[in-house]
Scaffold this motif. Structure first.
Motif, PDB file in Angstrom:
ATOM      1  N   GLN A 183      36.674 -27.743 107.110  1.00 21.74           N
ATOM      2  CA  GLN A 183      36.103 -26.740 106.212  1.00 21.74           C
ATOM      3  C   GLN A 183      36.832 -25.407 106.392  1.00 21.74           C
ATOM      4  O   GLN A 183      37.420 -25.144 107.436  1.00 21.74           O
ATOM      5  CB  GLN A 183      34.620 -26.533 106.509  1.00 21.74           C
ATOM      6  CG  GLN A 183      33.773 -27.764 106.245  1.00 21.74           C
ATOM      7  CD  GLN A 183      32.321 -27.488 106.497  1.00 21.74           C
ATOM      8  OE1 GLN A 183      31.597 -27.145 105.578  1.00 21.74           O
ATOM      9  NE2 GLN A 183      31.892 -27.636 107.740  1.00 21.74           N
ATOM     10  N   LYS A 215      34.557 -27.210 101.520  1.00 17.57           N
ATOM     11  CA  LYS A 215      34.506 -28.435 102.317  1.00 17.57           C
ATOM     12  C   LYS A 215      35.197 -29.571 101.570  1.00 17.57           C
ATOM     13  O   LYS A 215      34.683 -30.058 100.568  1.00 17.57           O
ATOM     14  CB  LYS A 215      33.046 -28.804 102.590  1.00 17.57           C
ATOM     15  CG  LYS A 215      32.887 -30.053 103.420  1.00 17.57           C
ATOM     16  CD  LYS A 215      31.419 -30.353 103.649  1.00 17.57           C
ATOM     17  CE  LYS A 215      31.271 -31.609 104.497  1.00 17.57           C
ATOM     18  NZ  LYS A 215      29.878 -31.934 104.730  1.00 17.57           N
ATOM     19  N   GLN A 217      36.069 -33.231 100.704  1.00 13.86           N
ATOM     20  CA  GLN A 217      35.318 -34.478 100.901  1.00 13.86           C
ATOM     21  C   GLN A 217      35.675 -35.451  99.786  1.00 13.86           C
ATOM     22  O   GLN A 217      35.550 -35.109  98.609  1.00 13.86           O
ATOM     23  CB  GLN A 217      33.817 -34.192 100.907  1.00 13.86           C
ATOM     24  CG  GLN A 217      32.961 -35.372 101.245  1.00 13.86           C
ATOM     25  CD  GLN A 217      31.481 -34.985 101.314  1.00 13.86           C
ATOM     26  OE1 GLN A 217      31.080 -33.898 100.927  1.00 13.86           O
ATOM     27  NE2 GLN A 217      30.681 -35.888 101.819  1.00 13.86           N
ATOM     28  N   ASP A 218      36.116 -36.625 100.146  1.00 15.83           N
ATOM     29  CA  ASP A 218      36.442 -37.681  99.175  1.00 15.83           C
ATOM     30  C   ASP A 218      37.439 -37.214  98.119  1.00 15.83           C
ATOM     31  O   ASP A 218      37.273 -37.490  96.941  1.00 15.83           O
ATOM     32  CB  ASP A 218      35.170 -38.209  98.499  1.00 15.83           C
ATOM     33  CG  ASP A 218      34.167 -38.766  99.499  1.00 15.83           C
ATOM     34  OD1 ASP A 218      34.617 -39.337 100.516  1.00 15.83           O
ATOM     35  OD2 ASP A 218      32.957 -38.608  99.273  1.00 15.83           O
TER      36      ASP A 218
END
Length: 125
Positions: free
Chosen positions: A40, A72, A74-75
């Motif tokens: 992050q 952040k 993510q994926d």
């Protein structure tokens, strides 16, 4: 950029063009970011006084009490959280408040989109 404080912080000067009938505003701010161990990035800003801030009589200085992003990854995407508190230092018509509120959502989307591009290119801020 008025000053690069270190590798993770800058002092910036920015002018905001306001819609009629408001006067344009400016802000001098320190922006700092930190990469966390979990990937992050935290970005914080706050207005301040700086010796190199241009003096322009027709502009009104506004204050930024806090401006913070938590980005952040993510994926393959970036999730962004935002908090901000500004004082425009003068009256603001209701239609401008609504317009600025909707622009903040756009700013958040642009920040996340920009970060997605940075992550894909392997560039670090």
């Amino acid at each position: 950029i008025l000053e690069r404080v270190d590798e993770c912080s800058l002092i910036l000067y920015h002018v905001y063009k306001m819609p009629f009938p408001m006067k344009n505003r400016y802000i001098t701010m320190m922006i700092a970011w930190k990469h966390l161990d979990d990937g992050q990035i935290v970005v914080n800003s706050k207005s301040l006084k700086h010796k190199d801030t241009p003096v322009v009589e027709k502009l009104i200085e506004m204050e930024m009490h806090v401006d913070a992003f938590l980005l952040k990854p993510q994926d393959g995407k970036v999730h962004a959280q935002y908090a901000g508190h500004y004082d425009p230092c003068g009256s603001v018509p209701e239609f401008v408040k609504e317009m600025i509120g909707s622009e903040q959502y756009g700013r958040l989307a642009l920040t996340a989109d920009g970060y997605n591009k940075i992550v894909k290119k392997g560039i670090t801020i």
